[in-house]
Design a protein around this motif. Structure first.
Motif, short mmCIF file in Angstrom:
data_model
loop_
_atom_site.label_atom_id
_atom_site.label_comp_id
_atom_site.label_asym_id
_atom_site.label_seq_id
_atom_site.Cartn_x
_atom_site.Cartn_y
_atom_site.Cartn_z
N ILE A 35 9.77 17.04 4.42
CA ILE A 35 9.93 18.49 4.57
C ILE A 35 11.24 18.95 3.95
O ILE A 35 11.30 20.00 3.29
CB ILE A 35 9.87 18.87 6.06
N ALA A 36 12.30 18.16 4.12
CA ALA A 36 13.61 18.61 3.66
C ALA A 36 13.83 18.38 2.18
O ALA A 36 14.47 19.22 1.52
CB ALA A 36 14.70 17.88 4.46
N ILE A 37 13.35 17.28 1.64
CA ILE A 37 13.69 16.90 0.27
C ILE A 37 12.53 17.12 -0.69
O ILE A 37 12.70 17.68 -1.78
CB ILE A 37 14.15 15.43 0.23
N THR A 38 11.33 16.65 -0.32
CA THR A 38 10.21 16.73 -1.25
C THR A 38 9.66 18.13 -1.38
O THR A 38 9.31 18.57 -2.48
CB THR A 38 9.10 15.76 -0.80
N SER A 39 9.55 18.85 -0.28
CA SER A 39 8.99 20.20 -0.33
C SER A 39 10.07 21.22 -0.69
O SER A 39 11.27 20.91 -0.76
CB SER A 39 8.37 20.56 1.03
N ASP A 40 9.65 22.47 -0.90
CA ASP A 40 10.57 23.57 -1.23
C ASP A 40 10.90 24.41 -0.01
O ASP A 40 11.39 25.55 -0.16
CB ASP A 40 9.93 24.47 -2.31
N TYR A 41 10.66 23.89 1.18
CA TYR A 41 10.89 24.70 2.38
C TYR A 41 12.37 25.03 2.55
O TYR A 41 12.73 26.20 2.79
CB TYR A 41 10.37 23.94 3.61
N ILE A 42 13.23 24.03 2.42
CA ILE A 42 14.67 24.27 2.62
C ILE A 42 15.25 25.15 1.50
O ILE A 42 16.01 26.10 1.80
CB ILE A 42 15.42 22.95 2.75
N PRO A 43 14.97 24.90 0.21
CA PRO A 43 15.50 25.82 -0.81
C PRO A 43 15.05 27.26 -0.61
O PRO A 43 15.85 28.19 -0.80
CB PRO A 43 14.95 25.23 -2.11
N LEU B 295 0.80 -1.21 0.00
CA LEU B 295 0.00 0.00 0.00
C LEU B 295 0.84 1.27 0.00
O LEU B 295 0.38 2.31 -0.48
CB LEU B 295 -0.94 0.00 1.21
N ASN B 296 2.05 1.22 0.55
CA ASN B 296 2.85 2.43 0.68
C ASN B 296 3.96 2.56 -0.36
O ASN B 296 4.67 3.56 -0.34
CB ASN B 296 3.49 2.49 2.08
N SER B 297 4.11 1.57 -1.22
CA SER B 297 5.19 1.66 -2.21
C SER B 297 4.99 2.85 -3.15
O SER B 297 5.96 3.54 -3.51
CB SER B 297 5.27 0.36 -3.01
N SER B 298 3.75 3.13 -3.54
CA SER B 298 3.50 4.24 -4.46
C SER B 298 3.80 5.58 -3.81
O SER B 298 4.37 6.48 -4.43
CB SER B 298 2.06 4.21 -4.94
N THR B 299 3.41 5.75 -2.53
CA THR B 299 3.66 7.03 -1.86
C THR B 299 5.15 7.25 -1.63
O THR B 299 5.64 8.38 -1.80
CB THR B 299 2.91 7.06 -0.52
N PHE B 300 5.89 6.22 -1.25
CA PHE B 300 7.33 6.37 -1.07
C PHE B 300 8.01 6.66 -2.41
O PHE B 300 8.97 7.44 -2.46
CB PHE B 300 7.93 5.11 -0.44
N TYR B 301 7.50 6.06 -3.47
CA TYR B 301 8.10 6.32 -4.79
C TYR B 301 7.89 7.78 -5.20
O TYR B 301 8.81 8.44 -5.67
CB TYR B 301 7.47 5.38 -5.82
N ILE B 302 6.66 8.28 -5.01
CA ILE B 302 6.38 9.67 -5.37
C ILE B 302 7.18 10.64 -4.51
O ILE B 302 7.71 11.65 -4.99
CB ILE B 302 4.87 9.95 -5.27
N ALA B 303 7.29 10.34 -3.22
CA ALA B 303 7.93 11.27 -2.29
C ALA B 303 9.44 11.34 -2.49
O ALA B 303 10.03 12.44 -2.39
CB ALA B 303 7.61 10.88 -0.86
N PHE B 304 10.09 10.23 -2.77
CA PHE B 304 11.56 10.21 -2.71
C PHE B 304 12.26 9.76 -4.00
O PHE B 304 13.48 9.91 -4.09
CB PHE B 304 12.02 9.29 -1.56
N PHE B 305 11.53 9.22 -4.96
CA PHE B 305 12.20 8.71 -6.15
C PHE B 305 11.70 9.34 -7.45
O PHE B 305 12.45 9.39 -8.42
CB PHE B 305 12.04 7.18 -6.24
N LEU B 306 10.46 9.77 -7.48
CA LEU B 306 9.90 10.31 -8.73
C LEU B 306 10.65 11.57 -9.15
O LEU B 306 10.73 12.55 -8.40
CB LEU B 306 8.42 10.62 -8.54
#
Length: 368
Positions: free
Chosen positions: A216-224, A27-38
């Motif tokens: 927060i650090a990688i997927t979002s634009d907060y840190i940039p 169930l979580n493979s798609s969400t992890f793929y979108i968040a960190f690999f897509l």
């Protein structure tokens, strides 16, 4: 390797862990793929990475991967829970309807009973569906998976706890109706605790902290945005970094330049822009990562470390302040244990005194 659990509780714990891991990964493979690999390994214009040298790897929406993750979580939390509730109640309803239909047409013991009211109550209860052979494993699994969806990517979809609350309010009534009217009465069984599910919930809590830190650090634009406001924006020397004017020029700073003339048979304009921190084509090191890229990367890693340690520290402090067992309960348990030892001591002493009387020996009141 074949497992040989010694007790039934060990077998149930092993079965529950395997079921959870299978469902969690599924169930979580798609969400992890979108968040960190897509889109992380798609390459850049003029040098895209291709699968089998033919198909380009997919990328996120130009606005970022966070919106894709939010939409995926919304679909899972809304439609999946509706489907689960429908199947959880609809399947036993359909089975019970089919059983009653077989009884009416003479399939139940050779009797053709036209009215179900003529059946005795025990026969009506027997015709209901038996409880799952694995007991409450499915119920625990559903709640634990929902807890995972609610906490692991809550930074990307803050509406998840509200949807989980509404679903649980409905789930309580559906389960009550199912247990009372659609299932046979389950056999009671003692349990000292919830078993391996406690460890699974602890693991999900730890994973949720780590995952949200990466989101927060990688997927979002907060840190940039934070790095640009402090290091590259118009407010870097003014001592204030939280105004909207401090982000003026951020979009232009986050886009790199590509020379379309490097493509064969290109009739496009001279230059195009794409999201990345790379040197322009007229630089001495074209298309290499700029200093801003390394600043953003260092800030992301620092945020992950600080965020994780801060949250785990607060969690440990709260766990220290709120013990698992209240002090008065601990005192009562210790007193109960003390009284039990006193009773055993008195019983053993009385037994020894009787033995000495029988043998004609002298005895004392103290322990021999």
């Amino acid at each position: 390797m074949v497992e040989h659990p010694r007790t039934e509780s060990e077998w149930e714990n092993s079965f529950a862990l395997k079921m959870f891991l299978f469902q969690f990964v599924n169930l979580n493979s798609s969400t992890f793929y979108i968040a960190f690999f897509l889109g992380r390994f798609a390459g850049r214009p003029g040098k895209y990475n291709k699968l089998f040298n033919r198909w380009r790897l997919e990328e996120c929406h130009p606005s970022g991967c966070l919106i894709d993750l939010c939409l995926q979580m919304g679909v899972i939390m809304f439609f999946k829970q509706i489907w689960n509730n429908f199947m959880e109640l609809g399947y036993p309803l359909l089975q019970n309807w089919w059983s009653r239909r077989k009884i009416k047409i003479g399939g139940g013991g050779g009797q053709n009973i036209e009215n179900k009211d003529q059946l005795p109550q025990w026969d009506k209860d027997w015709n209901l569906q038996p409880m799952n052979a694995h007991g409450l494993v499915d119920e625990y699994l559903e709640m634990v998976l929902q807890f995972g969806f609610t906490t692991i990517f809550v930074a990307a979809f803050p509406l998840a706890p509200l949807l989980a609350l509404l679903n649980n309010i409905i789930e309580i009534r559906l389960d009550a109706y199912k247990f009372v009217t659609q299932w046979r009465r389950p056999m009671p069984a003692r349990a000292t605790d919830i078993g391996i599910w406690h460890g699974i919930l602890e693991g999900i809590g730890v994973l949720a902290v780590i995952t949200n830190a990466f989101v927060i650090a990688i997927t979002s634009d907060y840190i940039p945005r934070f790095v640009y406001a402090f290091k590259y924006g118009p407010c870097m020397d003014k001592g204030r970094h939280h105004d909207d004017e401090c982000l003026q020029g951020y979009m232009n700073s986050s886009l790199s330049v590509f020379d379309m003339g490097e493509l064969k048979n290109s009739s496009q304009p001279r230059y195009c822009r794409y999201r990345d921190y790379r040197a322009p084509p007229w630089s001495s090191v074209p298309y290499e990562f700029t200093l801003q890229f390394w600043h953003v990367l260092a800030a992301r890693l620092a945020f992950i470390i600080v965020f994780e340690h801060l949250v785990f520290g607060i969690k440990s402090f709260i766990a220290y302040l709120i013990p698992d067992m209240p002090k008065d309960l601990c005192d009562r348990m210790r007193r109960e244990k003390y009284l039990m030892q006193e009773m055993m001591y008195e019983a053993e002493l009385e037994h020894l005194q009787k033995e000495r009387k029988k043998n004609g020996r002298r005895y004392h009141h103290e322990w021999p």
